[in-house]
Write an enzyme that holds these catalytic residues in place. Structure first.
Site, mmCIF file in Angstrom:
data_model
loop_
_atom_site.group_PDB
_atom_site.id
_atom_site.type_symbol
_atom_site.label_atom_id
_atom_site.label_comp_id
_atom_site.label_asym_id
_atom_site.label_seq_id
_atom_site.Cartn_x
_atom_site.Cartn_y
_atom_site.Cartn_z
ATOM 1 C CE LYS A 199 -35.090 -36.037 -22.589
ATOM 2 N NZ LYS A 199 -33.952 -36.596 -23.294
ATOM 3 C CD GLU A 205 -30.135 -37.210 -7.676
ATOM 4 O OE1 GLU A 205 -31.122 -37.559 -8.365
ATOM 5 O OE2 GLU A 205 -29.019 -37.743 -7.775
ATOM 6 N N GLY A 259 -30.492 -34.453 -22.079
ATOM 7 C CA GLY A 259 -30.359 -33.632 -20.872
ATOM 8 C C GLY A 259 -29.127 -32.741 -20.894
ATOM 9 N NE ARG A 260 -24.425 -36.785 -22.609
ATOM 10 C CZ ARG A 260 -25.213 -37.846 -22.489
ATOM 11 N NH1 ARG A 260 -26.125 -37.875 -21.530
ATOM 12 N NH2 ARG A 260 -25.119 -38.869 -23.312
ATOM 13 C CD GLU A 345 -24.857 -38.031 -18.232
ATOM 14 O OE1 GLU A 345 -24.791 -38.074 -16.988
ATOM 15 O OE2 GLU A 345 -25.730 -37.363 -18.818
ATOM 16 C CG HIS A 376 -0.356 -19.512 -8.753
ATOM 17 N ND1 HIS A 376 0.917 -19.090 -8.457
ATOM 18 C CD2 HIS A 376 -0.818 -18.658 -9.699
ATOM 19 C CE1 HIS A 376 1.201 -18.014 -9.162
ATOM 20 N NE2 HIS A 376 0.155 -17.727 -9.932
ATOM 21 C CE LYS A 488 -30.953 -40.731 -13.235
ATOM 22 N NZ LYS A 488 -31.732 -40.137 -14.298
HETATM 23 O O1 F6P Z 1 -27.222 -37.722 -14.803
HETATM 24 C C1 F6P Z 1 -28.024 -38.534 -15.592
HETATM 25 C C2 F6P Z 1 -29.133 -37.780 -16.187
HETATM 26 O O2 F6P Z 1 -29.962 -38.663 -16.839
HETATM 27 C C3 F6P Z 1 -28.607 -36.696 -17.136
HETATM 28 O O3 F6P Z 1 -28.407 -37.142 -18.416
HETATM 29 C C4 F6P Z 1 -29.644 -35.660 -16.989
HETATM 30 O O4 F6P Z 1 -29.148 -34.454 -17.416
HETATM 31 C C5 F6P Z 1 -29.911 -35.718 -15.497
HETATM 32 O O5 F6P Z 1 -29.869 -37.097 -15.207
HETATM 33 C C6 F6P Z 1 -31.208 -35.102 -15.029
HETATM 34 O O6 F6P Z 1 -32.313 -35.728 -15.604
HETATM 35 P P1 F6P Z 1 -33.733 -35.059 -15.613
HETATM 36 O O7 F6P Z 1 -33.641 -33.774 -16.348
HETATM 37 O O8 F6P Z 1 -34.634 -36.035 -16.273
HETATM 38 O O9 F6P Z 1 -34.137 -34.819 -14.170
#
Ligand code: F6P
Length: 520
Positions: A199, A205, A259-260, A345, A376, A488
C-alpha cells in the site's frame, strides 16, 4: 455525523455489568437446566450460518446489560459514521471504507474500474494469453508483500485451494533472504509473474524482496522485459513508477483501505488469479452480505455484535485475556495468523479516543489452529488448565471431496469438544483427581453449510465487524498501527550500525552488546 467517544467504564451499563460480575456465576450446565429454550434463545440462523452462543455464560441480565453498553457507547452512530465515510481513523485522518470495495449495491466508479482491470488481467493470465518474455504462458504467480499485503491473500488462496486453477501461487513476505531464495527455487523466469503488493510502497521487507527478485529476473532477461513479469498494487504510484513498473501494470488502491482489510482491493489480485475473477467476486459478495447484516440487523440478532459483546464480557469482566479460534478444516489453516493481524493490530491499543491512558483491558490475544490437530496439541490446557479461554469453533456441514466417513468423524469431534468443554466429567465417578475435567468452559459454535468463496467472505467480514464493534466499545482507534510504525523506525537505526560494523551511541547496554556480538 461524528464518531462518538464514550468511556465505557463511565456508563451505567458498565456499572451494571460489574455488579453482575460480582454475583456468583452460574455454571453453563445449570443455565441449560434452568432454561429448556436456551439453545434456541442464544443461537442465530442467518443465511448459511448457524451461530450457537448458548454454550457461553450469557444470561438475559448479562445480555441486556451488554446490549445497553452498546447503546450507551453509541455503537449505532459509530457504525453509521464508518459506513458514511467519516474519517473515523482520526490519528491518520482517514476514512475506513473497505466495505465500499465490495458494495455491489452502490459501487464507487473508481472501485468498479479497478475490479474490471483485475478481471481483464487475471483472465489473461489464467487463459495463457498473457505471455512472458519468451512467449510462454504464465505458470507461477508470486505475491511479494507483508502484513495485510500478504496474510489476507495467502489465507484466502489456501482456504479456496479446491477452487483453484492450474496456476501455482506463491507468497514471499519475510525480509529473510532464505525465505526469498527458497521461494525462488524451482521458479522459471520465463513463466513466472510477480505481483509487488505494498500500500505504501515504502515497506522495507517488500521493497528489499522485490529488488532481490528483480535482480534474479534480470540475470535471465533484459530490463525491457520487466513489464511482462512485474505488476504492482499500491497507493504510491510515483514510487511504483520509480521502481520501474510499467504504468499499465499498476493497480491502484486508496488511503481509505487499511492494510489488514485490503484483500478486497487489488491486493486480492493473486486470489483472482488463483480462483478466477468470478469466484473472487463471490468472496466480495459474501462479505457485502455480512456488511448488510451488520448494518441492518438489530444488535440482539446481529452476529458480529453478539460475538463482540460475549468477548467483552469474558475479556473485561471475567478475566479472559485470550480467545482461541479453531476451524475444523485444514483449508483454514491460515485463518488464525490472518485474524491475529486483523484483530491484534487493530485493538492492541492502550490510549483511548480522547488521548487518555486506558485503565481497562482492550485487545484480546487471538490464537488457535485447526481441529482435530489442535485437540492433540493445546486442548489439554483449554480443558484442564487454570485459564479461561473462550473459543470459537468453526465447522462446515459439507466437506469438499465427499469423504463421508472422514467428515462424520470430523464433525463428531467438532461437536463433542464443545460439549466436553461445557460438561467436563460432571456426574462421573472418577478414581483420580487428575482425571477430573471441571467443564464450564465457554465456546461459540459457527456452523456453516459449506466452505465457498461466498461463505468465506462472510466469515472474514464477521470478524472484521466484531473487532470494529469491540474497538468502539473500548473507545480506541482500531484503524491505526503506530506501534508497528515504531518498529520500522528502530530497525533503520540498528541496520545502519550493522552495515557500518560500528555501534553508535544512544543504544541501551543490552542492545549495544547484541550488536557487538553480531559483529564478532
Ligand atoms: O505491519 C504494519 C503494516 O503497516 C500493516 O498494517 C500493513 O498491512 C503492512 O505493514 C504492509 O504495509 P504495506 O502494504 O504498505 O507494504
Amino acid at each position: 455525523m461524528s464518531f462518538p467517544s464514550v468511556n465505557p467504564t463511565g456508563t451505567s451499563a458498565w456499572k451494571r455489568l460489574s455488579e453482575l460480575r460480582a454475583n456468583e456465576q452460574p455454571r453453563l450446565q445449570d443455565l441449560f437446566k434452568a432454561d429448556p429454550e436456551r439453545a434456541a434463545r442464544y443461537s442465530m440462523q442467518w443465511e448459511d450460518f448457524y451461530v450457537d452462543c448458548s454454550k457461553t455464560h450469557l444470561t438475559q441480565e448479562i445480555h441486556e446489560a451488554l446490549l445497553a453498553l452498546a447503546e450507551e457507547v453509541k455503537l449505532d452512530d459509530a457504525i453509521k459514521a464508518q459506513f458514511s465515510g467519516v474519517h473515523i481513523n482520526q490519528t491518520e485522518d482517514r476514512a475506513v471504507m473497505h466495505m465500499a470495495l465490495r458494495n455491489f449495491s452502490d459501487m464507487k466508479p473508481e472501485v468498479a474500474e479497478v475490479l474490471s482491470q483485475m478481471k481483464t488481467f487475471s483472465e489473461a493470465v489464467i487463459s495463457g494469453s498473457w505471455k512472458g518474455h519468451t512467449g510462454k504462458s504464465i505458470t507461477d504467480v508470486v505475491n511479494i508483500g507483508i502484513g495485510g499485503s500478504d496474510l489476507g491473500p495467502d489465507m484466502v488462496v489456501e482456504a479456496l485451494r479446491n477452487q483453484r486453477n492450474h496456476l501455482n501461487i506463491h507468497f514471499v513476505s519475510n525480509v529473510e533472504g532464505d525465505h526469498v531464495v527458497e521461494s525462488l527455487k524451482g521458479l522459471d523466469p520465463e513463466t513466472t509473474l510477480f505481483i509487488i503488493v505494498s500500500k505504501s510502497f515504502t515497506t522495507q521487507e517488500t521493497l528489499m524482496n522485490a529488488q532481490t527478485i528483480r535482480k534474479w529476473f534480470l540475470q535471465h532477461a533484459a530490463e525491457d522485459q520487466i513489464a511482462k513479469h512485474f505488476v504492482a498494487v499500491s497507493t504510491n504510484i510515483p514510487a511504483v513508477k520509480d521502481f520501474g513498473i510499467d504504468p499499465n501494470n499498476i493497480f491502484t488502491m486508496w488511503d481509505w483501505v487499511g492494510g489488514r482489510f485490503s484483500l478486497w482491493s487489488a491486493v486480492g489480485l493473486s486470489i483472482a488469479c488463483a480462483i478466477g475473477y468470478d469466484q473472487y467476486e463471490e468472496l466480495l459478495r459474501g462479505a457485502h452480505a455480512m456488511d448488510q447484516h451488520f448494518t441492518q440487523t438489530s444488535f440482539e440478532q446481529n452476529l458480529p455484535v453478539t460475538l463482540a459483546l460475549i468477548s467483552i464480557w469474558y475479556n473485561n469482566f471475567l478475566g479472559a485475556e485470550s480467545e482461541a479460534v479453531i476451524p475444523y478444516t485444514q483449508y483454514l489453516t491460515k485463518l488464525v495468523p490472518y485474524l491475529q493481524q486483523a484483530i491484534m493490530e487493530s485493538n492492541g491499543k492502550g490510549v483511548d479516543r480522547n488521548g487518555d491512558v486506558i485503565n481497562y483491558q482492550t485487545g484480546t490475544i487471538v490464537w488457535g489452529s485447526t481441529g482435530t490437530n489442535a485437540q492433540h496439541a493445546f486442548f489439554q490446557l483449554i480443558h484442564q488448565g487454570t485459564k479461561v479461554i473462550p473459543a470459537d469453533f468453526i465447522g462446515f456441514k459439507k466437506d469438499q471431496h465427499n469423504q463421508k466417513a472422514h467428515q462424520d468423524a470430523l464433525m463428531a469431534n467438532f461437536i463433542a469438544q464443545t460439549q466436553a468443554l461445557m460438561t467436563g466429567t460432571d456426574g462421573q465417578s472418577l478414581d483420580s483427581p487428575f482425571k477430573v475435567f471441571t467443564g464450564d468452559r465457554p465456546t461459540n459454535t459457527i456452523l456453516i453449510d459449506e466452505l465457498s468463496p461466498n461463505s468465506l467472505g462472510k466469515l472474514i467480514a464477521l470478524y472484521e465487524h466484531k473487532l470494529f464493534t469491540q474497538g468502539v466499545i473500548w473507545n480506541i482507534f482500531s484503524y491505526d498501527q503506530w506501534g508497528v510504525q515504531l518498529g520500522k523506525v528502530l530497525a533503520k537505526n540498528t541496520l545502519s550500525d550493522i552495515e557500518s560494523g560500528s555501534v553508535s551511541a544512544g543504544h541501551d547496554a543490552s542492545t549495544a552488546a547484541l550488536l557487538r556480538k553480531l559483529g564478532e
